[in-house]
Design a protein around this motif. Sequence first.
Motif, PDB file in Angstrom:
ATOM      1  N   GLU A  91       0.835  -1.211   0.000  1.00 42.63           N
ATOM      2  CA  GLU A  91       0.000   0.000   0.000  1.00 42.63           C
ATOM      3  C   GLU A  91       0.864   1.252   0.000  1.00 42.63           C
ATOM      4  N   LYS A  92       1.959   1.222   0.740  1.00 43.46           N
ATOM      5  CA  LYS A  92       2.868   2.371   0.788  1.00 43.46           C
ATOM      6  C   LYS A  92       3.492   2.627  -0.581  1.00 43.46           C
ATOM      7  N   LEU A  93       3.949   1.567  -1.234  1.00 42.34           N
ATOM      8  CA  LEU A  93       4.526   1.714  -2.581  1.00 42.34           C
ATOM      9  C   LEU A  93       3.471   2.224  -3.566  1.00 42.34           C
ATOM     10  N   ASN A  94       2.257   1.740  -3.417  1.00 41.15           N
ATOM     11  CA  ASN A  94       1.175   2.189  -4.289  1.00 41.15           C
ATOM     12  C   ASN A  94       0.954   3.686  -4.119  1.00 41.15           C
ATOM     13  N   ARG A  95       0.899   4.155  -2.888  1.00 45.02           N
ATOM     14  CA  ARG A  95       0.725   5.605  -2.638  1.00 45.02           C
ATOM     15  C   ARG A  95       1.884   6.412  -3.210  1.00 45.02           C
ATOM     16  N   GLU A  96       3.104   5.913  -3.011  1.00 47.65           N
ATOM     17  CA  GLU A  96       4.283   6.622  -3.519  1.00 47.65           C
ATOM     18  C   GLU A  96       4.249   6.696  -5.052  1.00 47.65           C
TER      19      GLU A  96
END
Length: 91
Positions: free
Chosen positions: A82-87
Amino acid sequence: MDKKKQLIDQLKVVINNLEKDYSNEITSGVFQLIYIRYKNALDVMENNEDIREVNIIGGVRAYMDSYNDYQNPLLGELHKAEKLNRELFNA
């Protein structure tokens, strides 16, 4: 490594964990929802489709709302994705 490649790799990690550790659970309920979202996201990413179609945000929350197993290593992997997706979306 670029964010897109990192996200693809992380999607594969989550999918592999789900298939290996939760093979019976991915046919219904929250695990099925998470599994389907991640499989669809991987398909979108690998086929260079519109990344706005990636819909994995909320998997951590869905898991936490359904289970009290907050120490589950899968949560960490979901969070990374999820963090990579947001980034990637904010890049």
